[in-house]
Scaffold this active site. Structure first.
Site, PDB file in Angstrom:
ATOM      1  CB  CYS A  87      10.524  -4.909   2.548  1.00 35.16           C
ATOM      2  SG  CYS A  87      11.513  -3.804   2.102  1.00 35.16           S
TER       3      CYS A  87
HETATM    4  C1  UGA Z   1       6.857  -2.394   2.524  1.00 35.20           C
HETATM    5  C2  UGA Z   1       6.050  -1.577   3.557  1.00 35.20           C
HETATM    6  O1  UGA Z   1       4.760  -1.291   3.281  1.00 35.20           O
HETATM    7  C3  UGA Z   1       6.782  -0.469   4.097  1.00 35.20           C
HETATM    8  O2  UGA Z   1       5.969   0.228   5.297  1.00 35.20           O
HETATM    9  C4  UGA Z   1       8.172  -0.962   4.644  1.00 35.20           C
HETATM   10  O3  UGA Z   1       8.854   0.312   5.018  1.00 35.20           O
HETATM   11  C5  UGA Z   1       8.883  -1.427   3.473  1.00 35.20           C
HETATM   12  O4  UGA Z   1       8.321  -2.563   3.032  1.00 35.20           O
HETATM   13  C6  UGA Z   1      10.516  -1.853   3.851  1.00 35.20           C
HETATM   14  O5  UGA Z   1      10.368  -2.634   4.919  1.00 35.20           O
HETATM   15  O6  UGA Z   1      11.181  -1.725   3.513  1.00 35.20           O
HETATM   16  P1  UGA Z   1       7.015  -1.981  -0.062  1.00 35.20           P
HETATM   17  O7  UGA Z   1       7.811  -3.365  -0.051  1.00 35.20           O
HETATM   18  O8  UGA Z   1       7.778  -0.819  -0.772  1.00 35.20           O
HETATM   19  O9  UGA Z   1       6.791  -1.523   1.467  1.00 35.20           O
HETATM   20  O10 UGA Z   1       5.647  -2.061  -0.994  1.00 35.20           O
HETATM   21  P2  UGA Z   1       4.357  -2.178  -0.281  1.00 35.20           P
HETATM   22  O11 UGA Z   1       3.284  -1.398  -0.894  1.00 35.20           O
HETATM   23  O12 UGA Z   1       4.156  -2.476   1.130  1.00 35.20           O
HETATM   24  O13 UGA Z   1       3.756  -3.775  -1.076  1.00 35.20           O
HETATM   25  C7  UGA Z   1       4.437  -4.973  -0.956  1.00 35.20           C
HETATM   26  C8  UGA Z   1       3.918  -6.221  -1.531  1.00 35.20           C
HETATM   27  O14 UGA Z   1       2.725  -6.421  -1.386  1.00 35.20           O
HETATM   28  C9  UGA Z   1       3.916  -6.013  -3.176  1.00 35.20           C
HETATM   29  O15 UGA Z   1       4.233  -6.734  -3.980  1.00 35.20           O
HETATM   30  C10 UGA Z   1       2.326  -5.478  -3.444  1.00 35.20           C
HETATM   31  O16 UGA Z   1       1.777  -5.727  -4.481  1.00 35.20           O
HETATM   32  C11 UGA Z   1       1.712  -6.382  -2.397  1.00 35.20           C
HETATM   33  N1  UGA Z   1       0.300  -6.051  -1.827  1.00 35.20           N
HETATM   34  C12 UGA Z   1       0.426  -4.951  -1.217  1.00 35.20           C
HETATM   35  C13 UGA Z   1      -0.740  -6.896  -2.048  1.00 35.20           C
HETATM   36  O17 UGA Z   1      -0.748  -8.151  -2.552  1.00 35.20           O
HETATM   37  N2  UGA Z   1      -2.063  -6.292  -1.664  1.00 35.20           N
HETATM   38  C14 UGA Z   1      -1.943  -5.177  -0.883  1.00 35.20           C
HETATM   39  O18 UGA Z   1      -3.276  -5.007  -0.417  1.00 35.20           O
HETATM   40  C15 UGA Z   1      -0.924  -4.515  -0.686  1.00 35.20           C
END
Ligand code: UGA
Length: 443
Positions: free
Chosen positions: A273
């Site tokens: 995403c």
């Molecule tokens: C993300 C959004 O959080 C959801 O709200 C949305 O519905 C979804 O995309 C989508 O559009 O379908 P997701 O991709 O499942 O969800 O995962 P996240 O938990 O958001 O993490 C995304 C990336 O950011 C991961 O690689 C994670 O490691 C990274 N991340 C996250 C960080 O590097 N730092 C953080 O503090 C949080």
């Protein structure tokens, strides 16, 4: 009346929507063109890895609240409201590929043509502003020979679930966004959600179709901005001895205007995403005649994080050729086997280019990773097995399992105990005493 629900597409969004409604006793018909996946769903067996979804899926199927069919027509004809949750991947230039959305709208339109009663169509997939109004609506009208807003309704309601906690997020959203083509459509969807969530109904934002579509891109891009921002601060921290980005994140996160979430510094964001949506928003913006320096910068910072991690390895080992590098974590984040845009991919590719030998371990993502890295890398059977005789280890995904590793585990198993914490899961004070420790954002 309890509406019967159909869901087109059974990926994370579609299946959680289907199982969510079925868990509250709605009759749900899911639809996919993939016969193998449909058969699997009808046996109550999940066709991808997602914690917490298997049991509710089995219950939904066993109680006859959920079945999966192979045609959009069967799904639409036997239900009152259809959610479209098909994939909207990126094209090579970063813009969105709407072929699945287009095909769905055509097939739903053809089914609506055979229906006598009013039907509501809800777009849940992430689509660029204007798609529901300018692509979905005309296709539905053309193929149904009916009028939107009169014979059938149309809404756009984006999904905000995260992989790894997908069903929980579906059942406990912070808010619901409803973009409505007309008031009747919006009223109907609002009532559906109010009945579904009852006392736990979150705030509902009602708006027009393109606003709802843009909210989704703005939401994901804002979260990606927080990550690239904290990574920028992390890179500054590294230049100032004694300063640690995790303390900065704590300090600013307590400001309620900022909040502590999505301030974990590290190798950057991956997944299906954030990379795709920031890229797509940038492409939309450019098409509209606005070149956003900010959207470019978010992506640039993210790409550079993996390069910086590889630089850290080089600084510790000088020469990478022939060195054995242990990679802990392959999936794009913990609690998923999803490898889409995983940060392990650029990290490993850069290390391979420098001539390093890679051994990698992930609790669940190895089968998916094998289709990407093939036999260019070796795969370990456990984290300890991965560390054996390695010259350096990089934490690429913050799995809980890795948080339990002690400094002794690294010191006793590795050839040289050099540890790069790419996800900030270890306490630097504790680890620095026993291993050669470096971490993103640690000065
Ligand atoms: C993300 C959004 O959080 C959801 O709200 C949305 O519905 C979804 O995309 C989508 O559009 O379908 P997701 O991709 O499942 O969800 O995962 P996240 O938990 O958001 O993490 C995304 C990336 O950011 C991961 O690689 C994670 O490691 C990274 N991340 C996250 C960080 O590097 N730092 C953080 O503090 C949080």
């Amino acid at each position: 009346m309890t509406e019967r629900i159909s869901v087109i597409g059974i990926g994370f969004v579609g299946l959680c929507t289907a199982v969510g409604f079925a868990s509250k006793d709605y009759t749900v018909v899911a639809s996919t063109h993939n016969a193998g996946n449909a058969a699997s769903i009808n046996k109550g067996v999940l066709h991808f890895y997602e914690p917490g979804l298997q049991e509710p899926l089995l219950n939904a199927v066993k109680s006859n609240h959920l079945k999966c069919v192979l045609t959009r027509e069967e799904a639409v004809l036997n239900t009152d409201i259809t959610f479209i949750a098909v994939g909207t991947p990126s094209q090579p230039d970063g813009s969105i590929d709407l072929q699945y959305m287009k095909n769905s709208a055509i097939e739903i339109g053809k089914a609506l043509n055979k229906k006598r009663t009013y039907h509501l169509v809800v777009v849940k997939s992430t689509v660029v502003p204007g798609t529901t109004e300018k692509l979905v609506k005309p296709l539905l009208e053309e193929h149904s020979n009916k009028q939107c807003g009169h014979d059938f309704g149309l809404c756009m309601s984006p999904e905000f679930l995260r992989e790894g906690s997908a069903l929980y997020d579906t059942l406990h959203p912070d808010r619901i966004v409803i973009g409505e083509h007309d008031k009747k459509s919006g009223d109907l969807l609002t009532t559906l959600f109010k009945n579904f969530y009852s006392e736990e109904t979150p705030p509902i934002v009602r708006t027009n179709l393109p606003t709802a579509e843009l909210i989704k891109y703005a939401n994901n891009s804002f979260l990606a901005t927080k990550i690239s921002f904290i990574n920028t601060i992390a890179n500054i921290c590294e230049k100032i001895p004694g300063v640690d980005v995790t303390n900065i994140a704590k300090g600013i996160g307590l400001d309620r205007r900022i909040n502590p979430r999505f301030l974990r510094a590290g190798l950057g964001y991956g997944g299906s995403c954030f990379p795709k949506d920031v890229k797509a928003l940038n492409a939309i913006s450019l098409q509209l005649g606005y070149a956003s320096p900010m959207l470019q910068a978010i992506q640039e910072v993210n790409e550079n994080q993996t390069k910086r991690a590889v630089e850290k390895v080089k600084m510790k080992l000088t020469e990478l050729k022939g060195k054995k590098i242990a990679i802990l974590g392959l999936s794009f984040k913990e609690n998923t086997d999803d490898m889409r845009e995983a940060r392990s991919i650029p990290v490993i590719n850069q290390l391979l280019e420098e001539g390093a030998n890679i051994i990698a371990y992930d609790p669940v993502a190895i089968p998916n990773a094998k289709s990407i890295f093939k036999d260019r890398i070796n795969y370990a059977s456990s984290s300890i097995d991965c560390l054996k005789d390695a010259d350096c280890c990089i934490i690429v995904t913050g799995w809980n399992e890795f948080k339990k590793l002690t400094p002794e585990n690294f010191a006793q198993n590795m050839k040289q105990p050099i540890l790069i914490d790419g996800r900030r899961i270890y306490n630097p004070e504790e680890y620095s005493k026993k291993v050669k420790f470096a971490a993103i954002g640690l000065g």
